[in-house]
Scaffold this active site. Structure first.
Site, PDB file in Angstrom:
ATOM      1  N   ARG A  23     -17.392   9.776   2.707  1.00 13.42           N
ATOM      2  CA  ARG A  23     -18.715   9.533   3.301  1.00 13.42           C
ATOM      3  C   ARG A  23     -18.653   9.353   4.805  1.00 13.42           C
ATOM      4  NH1 ARG A  23     -19.995   4.195   0.350  1.00 13.42           N
ATOM      5  NH2 ARG A  23     -17.796   4.023   0.867  1.00 13.42           N
ATOM      6  N   ARG A  59     -21.129   1.645  38.205  1.00 12.13           N
ATOM      7  CA  ARG A  59     -21.767   0.328  38.149  1.00 12.13           C
ATOM      8  C   ARG A  59     -20.678  -0.724  38.321  1.00 12.13           C
ATOM      9  NH1 ARG A  59     -27.059   0.529  35.806  1.00 12.13           N
ATOM     10  NH2 ARG A  59     -27.528   2.577  34.955  1.00 12.13           N
ATOM     11  N   HIS A  62     -18.696  -6.363  39.241  1.00  3.18           N
ATOM     12  CA  HIS A  62     -19.439  -7.625  39.198  1.00  3.18           C
ATOM     13  C   HIS A  62     -18.711  -8.691  38.396  1.00  3.18           C
ATOM     14  CE1 HIS A  62     -22.777  -4.432  38.691  1.00  3.18           C
ATOM     15  NE2 HIS A  62     -22.638  -4.658  39.980  1.00  3.18           N
ATOM     16  N   LYS A  72     -16.986 -10.519  28.935  1.00  6.59           N
ATOM     17  CA  LYS A  72     -17.713  -9.356  28.413  1.00  6.59           C
ATOM     18  C   LYS A  72     -16.847  -8.666  27.357  1.00  6.59           C
ATOM     19  CE  LYS A  72     -20.126  -8.532  32.736  1.00  6.59           C
ATOM     20  NZ  LYS A  72     -20.228  -7.683  33.913  1.00  6.59           N
ATOM     21  N   TYR A 132     -22.639  -3.907  25.534  1.00  8.05           N
ATOM     22  CA  TYR A 132     -21.709  -5.008  25.758  1.00  8.05           C
ATOM     23  C   TYR A 132     -22.339  -6.358  25.470  1.00  8.05           C
ATOM     24  CZ  TYR A 132     -23.893  -5.277  30.432  1.00  8.05           C
ATOM     25  OH  TYR A 132     -24.774  -5.373  31.476  1.00  8.05           O
ATOM     26  N   LYS A 167     -26.349  -2.280  46.509  1.00  5.50           N
ATOM     27  CA  LYS A 167     -25.658  -3.566  46.358  1.00  5.50           C
ATOM     28  C   LYS A 167     -24.184  -3.349  46.038  1.00  5.50           C
ATOM     29  CE  LYS A 167     -26.302  -6.331  42.688  1.00  5.50           C
ATOM     30  NZ  LYS A 167     -26.926  -7.308  41.781  1.00  5.50           N
ATOM     31  N   ASP A 168     -23.885  -2.425  45.116  1.00  7.36           N
ATOM     32  CA  ASP A 168     -22.495  -2.198  44.729  1.00  7.36           C
ATOM     33  C   ASP A 168     -21.685  -1.537  45.850  1.00  7.36           C
ATOM     34  OD1 ASP A 168     -22.957  -3.414  42.324  1.00  7.36           O
ATOM     35  OD2 ASP A 168     -23.069  -1.558  41.171  1.00  7.36           O
TER      36      ASP A 168
END
Length: 177
Positions: A23, A59, A62, A72, A132, A167-168
């Site tokens: 399956r 991204r 951070h 995370k 996440y 910002k990044d």
């Protein structure tokens, strides 16, 4: 689940152990007991999704500071990404060092990012998506970052960024922290 240690203490690549039959397959995406057995005792409080229209979308990097540290647990659920983490723990023997891994929807691998690690990723295919879990709520006043191309860190991204937020682009170099 298999917890594969990275060169950065406390960070793991996590592989599913699927049970397959005619399956398809079944596999745990998360199991608190297995995380505890691997030495990770956290409660995840939020689950987020991020979609990236174009390959080369970057991204990050951070993290939240020591007043609101955030772990995370992240996986690519569509397409393919390159995920990078940087140890920002003051006093750590691997402070400022990075680790990167390619995650795909097909391989279903994930990465566990400990608190006080900067985190970022680059989509390697159009329409890539990431899901996440986080161990803390977003706390705007605690947000910190490291510039994606900081020469003091030296992350080897698979391609030049095609899209990155202002910002990044402007986070400081690690040497300025």
């Amino acid at each position: 689940m298999k917890f594969l240690p990275t060169p950065l203490e406390g960070a793991f690549v996590v592989e599913q152990e699927p049970f397959s039959d005619d399956r398809g397959f079944f596999a745990r995406a998360f199991c608190k007991a297995e995380f505890s057995e691997a030495g990770i005792d956290l409660d995840f409080v939020q689950m987020n999704m991020s979609g990236n229209s174009r390959a080369g979308t970057l991204r990050g990097l951070h993290y939240q500071d020591e007043t609101a540290p955030e772990a995370k647990f992240l996986r690519c659920v569509r397409g393919r990404i390159f995920d990078a983490i940087v140890d920002m723990r003051i006093g750590s023997v691997t402070y400022g060092q990075w680790f990167g891994v390619t995650l795909t929807a097909e391989d279903r691998r994930a990465i566990f990012v400990p608190p006080l690690f900067a985190h970022g990723y680059m989509s390697l295919e159009d329409d890539s998506q990431v899901m996440y879990q986080t161990s803390a709520y977003y706390a705007p006043g605690t947000e910190r970052g490291v510039r994606f191309d900081d020469p003091g860190v030296g992350i080897k991204w698979p391609m030049a960024p095609a899209d990155i937020s202002e910002k990044d682009k402007t986070w400081p170099d690690i040497s300025l922290k």
